[in-house]
Design a protein around this motif. Sequence first.
Motif, PDB file in Angstrom:
ATOM      1  N   LEU A  30      48.073  63.658  39.462  1.00 43.65           N
ATOM      2  CA  LEU A  30      48.757  64.742  38.755  1.00 43.65           C
ATOM      3  C   LEU A  30      47.816  65.436  37.774  1.00 43.65           C
ATOM      4  O   LEU A  30      47.753  66.674  37.737  1.00 43.65           O
ATOM      5  N   THR A  31      47.087  64.665  36.967  1.00 40.17           N
ATOM      6  CA  THR A  31      46.183  65.291  35.994  1.00 40.17           C
ATOM      7  C   THR A  31      45.125  66.129  36.703  1.00 40.17           C
ATOM      8  O   THR A  31      44.821  67.237  36.256  1.00 40.17           O
ATOM      9  N   ALA A  32      44.602  65.632  37.812  1.00 47.53           N
ATOM     10  CA  ALA A  32      43.590  66.399  38.564  1.00 47.53           C
ATOM     11  C   ALA A  32      44.173  67.712  39.076  1.00 47.53           C
ATOM     12  O   ALA A  32      43.536  68.765  38.977  1.00 47.53           O
ATOM     13  N   ALA A  33      45.386  67.676  39.602  1.00 48.99           N
ATOM     14  CA  ALA A  33      46.016  68.884  40.140  1.00 48.99           C
ATOM     15  C   ALA A  33      46.336  69.888  39.029  1.00 48.99           C
ATOM     16  O   ALA A  33      46.130  71.090  39.196  1.00 48.99           O
ATOM     17  N   PHE A  34      46.834  69.407  37.904  1.00 48.71           N
ATOM     18  CA  PHE A  34      47.139  70.308  36.791  1.00 48.71           C
ATOM     19  C   PHE A  34      45.852  70.951  36.273  1.00 48.71           C
ATOM     20  O   PHE A  34      45.812  72.156  36.038  1.00 48.71           O
ATOM     21  N   ARG A  35      44.811  70.157  36.104  1.00 50.63           N
ATOM     22  CA  ARG A  35      43.543  70.712  35.624  1.00 50.63           C
ATOM     23  C   ARG A  35      42.989  71.734  36.619  1.00 50.63           C
ATOM     24  O   ARG A  35      42.515  72.792  36.214  1.00 50.63           O
ATOM     25  N   LYS A  36      43.045  71.413  37.898  1.00 45.25           N
ATOM     26  CA  LYS A  36      42.535  72.313  38.943  1.00 45.25           C
ATOM     27  C   LYS A  36      43.263  73.657  38.911  1.00 45.25           C
ATOM     28  O   LYS A  36      42.666  74.707  39.166  1.00 45.25           O
ATOM     29  N   ASN A  37      44.550  73.631  38.594  1.00 42.26           N
ATOM     30  CA  ASN A  37      45.360  74.843  38.560  1.00 42.26           C
ATOM     31  C   ASN A  37      45.431  75.474  37.174  1.00 42.26           C
ATOM     32  O   ASN A  37      46.272  76.346  36.932  1.00 42.26           O
ATOM     33  N   ALA A  38      44.554  75.032  36.254  1.00 44.83           N
ATOM     34  CA  ALA A  38      44.504  75.560  34.884  1.00 44.83           C
ATOM     35  C   ALA A  38      45.850  75.457  34.176  1.00 44.83           C
ATOM     36  O   ALA A  38      46.238  76.336  33.407  1.00 44.83           O
ATOM     37  N   MET A  39      46.566  74.359  34.455  1.00 38.80           N
ATOM     38  CA  MET A  39      47.842  74.067  33.811  1.00 38.80           C
ATOM     39  C   MET A  39      47.574  73.036  32.706  1.00 38.80           C
ATOM     40  O   MET A  39      46.802  72.104  32.919  1.00 38.80           O
ATOM     41  N   PRO A  40      48.203  73.186  31.544  1.00 41.82           N
ATOM     42  CA  PRO A  40      47.916  72.284  30.427  1.00 41.82           C
ATOM     43  C   PRO A  40      48.242  70.816  30.723  1.00 41.82           C
ATOM     44  O   PRO A  40      49.267  70.498  31.322  1.00 41.82           O
ATOM     45  N   GLN A  97      52.459  72.739  19.986  1.00 40.76           N
ATOM     46  CA  GLN A  97      51.398  73.000  20.962  1.00 40.76           C
ATOM     47  C   GLN A  97      51.952  73.494  22.296  1.00 40.76           C
ATOM     48  O   GLN A  97      51.369  74.378  22.931  1.00 40.76           O
ATOM     49  N   LEU A  98      53.077  72.938  22.739  1.00 37.95           N
ATOM     50  CA  LEU A  98      53.722  73.415  23.972  1.00 37.95           C
ATOM     51  C   LEU A  98      54.204  74.849  23.806  1.00 37.95           C
ATOM     52  O   LEU A  98      53.954  75.711  24.654  1.00 37.95           O
ATOM     53  N   ARG A  99      54.901  75.126  22.711  1.00 41.35           N
ATOM     54  CA  ARG A  99      55.463  76.465  22.478  1.00 41.35           C
ATOM     55  C   ARG A  99      54.361  77.514  22.330  1.00 41.35           C
ATOM     56  O   ARG A  99      54.496  78.624  22.846  1.00 41.35           O
ATOM     57  N   ARG A 100      53.284  77.183  21.635  1.00 40.17           N
ATOM     58  CA  ARG A 100      52.192  78.143  21.459  1.00 40.17           C
ATOM     59  C   ARG A 100      51.564  78.538  22.784  1.00 40.17           C
ATOM     60  O   ARG A 100      51.005  79.615  22.915  1.00 40.17           O
ATOM     61  N   ARG A 101      51.636  77.652  23.748  1.00 35.19           N
ATOM     62  CA  ARG A 101      51.069  77.935  25.072  1.00 35.19           C
ATOM     63  C   ARG A 101      52.109  78.528  26.019  1.00 35.19           C
ATOM     64  O   ARG A 101      51.835  78.742  27.191  1.00 35.19           O
ATOM     65  N   GLU A 127      55.907  64.932  45.933  1.00 32.46           N
ATOM     66  CA  GLU A 127      56.795  66.109  45.892  1.00 32.46           C
ATOM     67  C   GLU A 127      56.332  67.114  44.835  1.00 32.46           C
ATOM     68  O   GLU A 127      56.363  68.326  45.067  1.00 32.46           O
ATOM     69  N   ILE A 128      55.882  66.626  43.713  1.00 30.96           N
ATOM     70  CA  ILE A 128      55.386  67.522  42.647  1.00 30.96           C
ATOM     71  C   ILE A 128      54.096  68.189  43.089  1.00 30.96           C
ATOM     72  O   ILE A 128      53.934  69.410  42.942  1.00 30.96           O
ATOM     73  N   LEU A 129      53.194  67.408  43.643  1.00 30.48           N
ATOM     74  CA  LEU A 129      51.910  67.966  44.099  1.00 30.48           C
ATOM     75  C   LEU A 129      52.092  69.001  45.194  1.00 30.48           C
ATOM     76  O   LEU A 129      51.375  69.997  45.233  1.00 30.48           O
ATOM     77  N   ALA A 130      53.060  68.794  46.067  1.00 27.60           N
ATOM     78  CA  ALA A 130      53.305  69.738  47.161  1.00 27.60           C
ATOM     79  C   ALA A 130      53.689  71.121  46.626  1.00 27.60           C
ATOM     80  O   ALA A 130      53.387  72.140  47.254  1.00 27.60           O
ATOM     81  N   VAL A 131      54.311  71.158  45.460  1.00 27.85           N
ATOM     82  CA  VAL A 131      54.736  72.433  44.878  1.00 27.85           C
ATOM     83  C   VAL A 131      53.601  73.136  44.136  1.00 27.85           C
ATOM     84  O   VAL A 131      53.521  74.359  44.128  1.00 27.85           O
ATOM     85  N   ILE A 132      52.702  72.363  43.503  1.00 25.95           N
ATOM     86  CA  ILE A 132      51.668  73.025  42.684  1.00 25.95           C
ATOM     87  C   ILE A 132      50.316  73.169  43.375  1.00 25.95           C
ATOM     88  O   ILE A 132      49.463  73.900  42.892  1.00 25.95           O
ATOM     89  N   GLU A 133      50.105  72.495  44.477  1.00 22.62           N
ATOM     90  CA  GLU A 133      48.789  72.610  45.140  1.00 22.62           C
ATOM     91  C   GLU A 133      48.783  73.693  46.197  1.00 22.62           C
ATOM     92  O   GLU A 133      49.738  74.152  46.693  1.00 22.62           O
ATOM     93  N   LYS A 181      53.533  77.701  37.435  1.00 23.53           N
ATOM     94  CA  LYS A 181      52.240  77.210  36.960  1.00 23.53           C
ATOM     95  C   LYS A 181      51.858  77.762  35.587  1.00 23.53           C
ATOM     96  O   LYS A 181      51.056  77.181  34.880  1.00 23.53           O
ATOM     97  N   LYS A 182      52.434  78.881  35.203  1.00 26.70           N
ATOM     98  CA  LYS A 182      52.098  79.498  33.919  1.00 26.70           C
ATOM     99  C   LYS A 182      52.887  78.909  32.752  1.00 26.70           C
ATOM    100  O   LYS A 182      52.500  79.086  31.598  1.00 26.70           O
ATOM    101  N   THR A 183      54.004  78.227  33.051  1.00 26.26           N
ATOM    102  CA  THR A 183      54.859  77.729  31.971  1.00 26.26           C
ATOM    103  C   THR A 183      55.163  76.235  32.071  1.00 26.26           C
ATOM    104  O   THR A 183      56.103  75.748  31.435  1.00 26.26           O
ATOM    105  N   THR A 184      54.382  75.512  32.855  1.00 27.48           N
ATOM    106  CA  THR A 184      54.617  74.072  33.048  1.00 27.48           C
ATOM    107  C   THR A 184      53.398  73.273  32.615  1.00 27.48           C
ATOM    108  O   THR A 184      52.270  73.597  32.993  1.00 27.48           O
TER     109      THR A 184
END
Length: 190
Positions: free
Chosen positions: A42-52, A116-120, A184-190, A8-11
Motif C-alpha cells: 500500500l505505501t509503495a502504491a500511494f507513493r508511486k501515485n503521489a498520494m500522501p 495535516q490531512l485538511r491542509r492537503r 481490492e484497494i490496489l486494484a482501484v489506485i494502480e 487519488k487527489k483526496t485520499t
Amino acid sequence: MTELDINKKTTALVVIDLQKGIAARPTQPHAAKDVIHNAARLTAAFRKNAMPVFLVHVTSTPETMLKVKSDTTFSQTGPVPPDWSEFIPEIGHASTDIVIAKKQWGAFYGTDLELQLRRRGMDTIVLCGIATDYGVESTARFAYEFGFQQVFAEDAMSSMSAEQHHNSVNYIFKRMGLVRTTAEILAVIE
C-alpha cells in the motif's frame, strides 16, 4: 456492497504503529509479516501515485505515558529497546511521508494529524497497521467523528487475537467505512 471509489487527489494512507517494538509481537488472524507485506504494498502504491502517506508511531516514554488505573495492561519485560519506535524497514520512510508521533492509542488526539490531512485537502483515509482494535480502531473512531471517509485494509492489520480483530472489523469498521482487502484497494489506485 458499496463500490470502492478512491479519488487519488483526496485520499491518504494512514499507517498505524508499524514500528519495531509493536510489529515484533505475535498477531492474529494475520501474521505480522503478512500485515507488513500488505502495508508495504500500500505505501509503495500511494507513493508511486503521489498520494500522501502518514506514518504514525508511538513515541511515549515512561515519563509521558498515560498512567490510568486499569484491570489489565500491556506487559513489557525490561526497558524499552532504543529502536522500539523506529518504523520497520519494509515500510521505510520516504521524504514525502508525513510522520505523526503519538503518546496514546489513537493518532488524532494530541497530534496534528487532522490539521495535516485538511491542509492537503484529504477527505478520505485508508487505514492499516497493528493493532486493529487499539491504534487502528482508536484512530478510526476519531476520523469518523471528524467526518473523514474511511477504507480499512483488512489484511493489512491484525491484533493480539483473531477475536479482537474480527470484532473491530465486523462490528465497528463496517459501520464507519468500507472494509476491503489490500488487493481490492490496489486494484482501484494502480
